[in-house]
Write a protein that holds these residues in place. Structure first.
Motif, PDB file in Angstrom:
ATOM      1  N   GLY A  65       0.811  -1.206   0.000  1.00 35.44           N
ATOM      2  CA  GLY A  65       0.000   0.000   0.000  1.00 35.44           C
ATOM      3  C   GLY A  65       0.849   1.262   0.000  1.00 35.44           C
ATOM      4  O   GLY A  65       2.073   1.206   0.135  1.00 35.44           O
ATOM      5  N   GLY A  66       0.174   2.391  -0.170  1.00 35.67           N
ATOM      6  CA  GLY A  66       0.883   3.656  -0.158  1.00 35.67           C
ATOM      7  C   GLY A  66      -0.012   4.775  -0.630  1.00 35.67           C
ATOM      8  O   GLY A  66      -1.232   4.619  -0.728  1.00 35.67           O
ATOM      9  N   VAL A  67       0.617   5.910  -0.922  1.00 34.74           N
ATOM     10  CA  VAL A  67      -0.091   7.090  -1.416  1.00 34.74           C
ATOM     11  C   VAL A  67       0.221   7.235  -2.902  1.00 34.74           C
ATOM     12  O   VAL A  67       1.393   7.170  -3.302  1.00 34.74           O
ATOM     13  N   VAL A  68      -0.811   7.423  -3.699  1.00 39.59           N
ATOM     14  CA  VAL A  68      -0.641   7.514  -5.147  1.00 39.59           C
ATOM     15  C   VAL A  68      -1.594   8.573  -5.684  1.00 39.59           C
ATOM     16  O   VAL A  68      -2.663   8.819  -5.106  1.00 39.59           O
ATOM     17  N   HIS A  69      -1.202   9.219  -6.775  1.00 41.60           N
ATOM     18  CA  HIS A  69      -2.063  10.204  -7.419  1.00 41.60           C
ATOM     19  C   HIS A  69      -3.156   9.510  -8.209  1.00 41.60           C
ATOM     20  O   HIS A  69      -2.981   8.357  -8.653  1.00 41.60           O
ATOM     21  N   PRO A  70      -4.275  10.190  -8.418  1.00 42.34           N
ATOM     22  CA  PRO A  70      -5.318   9.626  -9.290  1.00 42.34           C
ATOM     23  C   PRO A  70      -4.732   9.259 -10.650  1.00 42.34           C
ATOM     24  O   PRO A  70      -3.916   9.994 -11.215  1.00 42.34           O
ATOM     25  N   GLY A  71      -5.150   8.087 -11.136  1.00 43.11           N
ATOM     26  CA  GLY A  71      -4.611   7.577 -12.390  1.00 43.11           C
ATOM     27  C   GLY A  71      -3.394   6.714 -12.221  1.00 43.11           C
ATOM     28  O   GLY A  71      -2.955   6.057 -13.178  1.00 43.11           O
ATOM     29  N   GLY A  72      -2.837   6.679 -11.033  1.00 43.16           N
ATOM     30  CA  GLY A  72      -1.643   5.894 -10.771  1.00 43.16           C
ATOM     31  C   GLY A  72      -1.935   4.425 -10.551  1.00 43.16           C
ATOM     32  O   GLY A  72      -3.086   3.968 -10.630  1.00 43.16           O
ATOM     33  N   SER A  73      -0.864   3.697 -10.256  1.00 38.31           N
ATOM     34  CA  SER A  73      -0.964   2.247 -10.084  1.00 38.31           C
ATOM     35  C   SER A  73      -0.247   1.804  -8.812  1.00 38.31           C
ATOM     36  O   SER A  73       0.714   2.453  -8.370  1.00 38.31           O
ATOM     37  N   LEU A  74      -0.709   0.713  -8.256  1.00 44.98           N
ATOM     38  CA  LEU A  74      -0.053   0.046  -7.142  1.00 44.98           C
ATOM     39  C   LEU A  74      -0.276  -1.446  -7.292  1.00 44.98           C
ATOM     40  O   LEU A  74      -1.291  -1.872  -7.870  1.00 44.98           O
ATOM     41  N   THR A  75       0.644  -2.221  -6.748  1.00 45.66           N
ATOM     42  CA  THR A  75       0.446  -3.666  -6.670  1.00 45.66           C
ATOM     43  C   THR A  75       0.547  -4.102  -5.212  1.00 45.66           C
ATOM     44  O   THR A  75       1.553  -3.846  -4.550  1.00 45.66           O
ATOM     45  N   LEU A  76      -0.504  -4.725  -4.749  1.00 42.97           N
ATOM     46  CA  LEU A  76      -0.532  -5.270  -3.393  1.00 42.97           C
ATOM     47  C   LEU A  76      -0.165  -6.743  -3.425  1.00 42.97           C
ATOM     48  O   LEU A  76      -0.419  -7.437  -4.403  1.00 42.97           O
ATOM     49  N   ALA A  77       0.431  -7.207  -2.344  1.00 44.80           N
ATOM     50  CA  ALA A  77       0.741  -8.625  -2.191  1.00 44.80           C
ATOM     51  C   ALA A  77       0.220  -9.123  -0.854  1.00 44.80           C
ATOM     52  O   ALA A  77       0.142  -8.355   0.107  1.00 44.80           O
ATOM     53  N   CYS A  78      -0.135 -10.383  -0.811  1.00 45.49           N
ATOM     54  CA  CYS A  78      -0.551 -11.035   0.434  1.00 45.49           C
ATOM     55  C   CYS A  78       0.169 -12.372   0.517  1.00 45.49           C
ATOM     56  O   CYS A  78      -0.115 -13.290  -0.257  1.00 45.49           O
ATOM     57  N   ILE A  79       1.119 -12.445   1.438  1.00 43.07           N
ATOM     58  CA  ILE A  79       1.870 -13.683   1.652  1.00 43.07           C
ATOM     59  C   ILE A  79       1.119 -14.510   2.686  1.00 43.07           C
ATOM     60  O   ILE A  79       0.758 -13.999   3.757  1.00 43.07           O
ATOM     61  N   THR A  80       0.898 -15.776   2.358  1.00 40.38           N
ATOM     62  CA  THR A  80       0.091 -16.632   3.225  1.00 40.38           C
ATOM     63  C   THR A  80       0.911 -17.790   3.769  1.00 40.38           C
ATOM     64  O   THR A  80       1.928 -18.188   3.178  1.00 40.38           O
ATOM     65  N   SER A  81       0.454 -18.339   4.873  1.00 36.26           N
ATOM     66  CA  SER A  81       1.067 -19.533   5.442  1.00 36.26           C
ATOM     67  C   SER A  81       0.070 -20.213   6.361  1.00 36.26           C
ATOM     68  O   SER A  81      -0.938 -19.619   6.746  1.00 36.26           O
ATOM     69  N   GLY A  82       0.354 -21.474   6.671  1.00 38.45           N
ATOM     70  CA  GLY A  82      -0.463 -22.189   7.645  1.00 38.45           C
ATOM     71  C   GLY A  82      -1.622 -22.973   7.062  1.00 38.45           C
ATOM     72  O   GLY A  82      -2.441 -23.512   7.825  1.00 38.45           O
ATOM     73  N   ASN A 127       3.025 -18.990  -2.388  1.00 40.78           N
ATOM     74  CA  ASN A 127       1.883 -18.885  -1.466  1.00 40.78           C
ATOM     75  C   ASN A 127       1.397 -17.440  -1.343  1.00 40.78           C
ATOM     76  O   ASN A 127       1.082 -16.969  -0.240  1.00 40.78           O
ATOM     77  N   THR A 128       1.324 -16.760  -2.444  1.00 38.12           N
ATOM     78  CA  THR A 128       1.054 -15.325  -2.441  1.00 38.12           C
ATOM     79  C   THR A 128      -0.026 -14.981  -3.467  1.00 38.12           C
ATOM     80  O   THR A 128      -0.043 -15.545  -4.559  1.00 38.12           O
ATOM     81  N   ILE A 129      -0.900 -14.057  -3.072  1.00 40.52           N
ATOM     82  CA  ILE A 129      -1.805 -13.467  -4.045  1.00 40.52           C
ATOM     83  C   ILE A 129      -1.442 -11.995  -4.222  1.00 40.52           C
ATOM     84  O   ILE A 129      -0.832 -11.387  -3.337  1.00 40.52           O
TER      85      ILE A 129
END
Length: 115
Positions: A9-26, A76-78
């Motif tokens: 996550g973070g701060v981005v201007h309108p029209g910008g892009s970000l990629t989130l990740a979720c590392i899983t276990s268990g 193990n990540t989405i």
């Protein structure tokens, strides 16, 4: 123990892009559908995307065509690739696992879209 850890996550201007990740276990990641859910300030949770074990994806209308959910079984990540971000996408983003009667969440990652 099931663990879901979001990042990106973070701060981005309108029209910008970000990629989130979720590392899983268990748990057996390859055998479970996974989702992203977000919660904007003052609002309830909003489901935004699901990827099933076979790789098929579904999206909320609010993000369709802009967001892409994907998974890497080896890691193990989405992921959630977010393009053309809008101020109304500002929220805490959570990855979500439903396993039997249990509903698991990570700690969330804040996305702020602002000029």
């Amino acid at each position: 123990e099931v663990r879901l850890v979001e990042s990106g996550g973070g701060v981005v201007h309108p029209g910008g892009s970000l990629t989130l990740a979720c590392i899983t276990s268990g748990f057996d990641f390859s055998a479970r559908d996974m989702s992203w859910v977000r919660q904007a300030p003052g609002k309830g949770p909003e489901w935004i995307a699901t990827i099933v074990t076979g790789g098929a994806t579904t999206y909320a209308d609010s993000v369709k065509g802009r967001f892409t959910i994907s998974r890497d079984v080896a890691k193990n990540t989405i992921y959630l690739q977010m393009n053309a971000l809008k101020p109304e996408d500002t929220a805490v983003y959570y990855c979500n696992l439903i396993k039997g009667p249990e509903n698991y969440w990570g700690q969330g990652t804040q996305v702020t879209v602002s000029s």
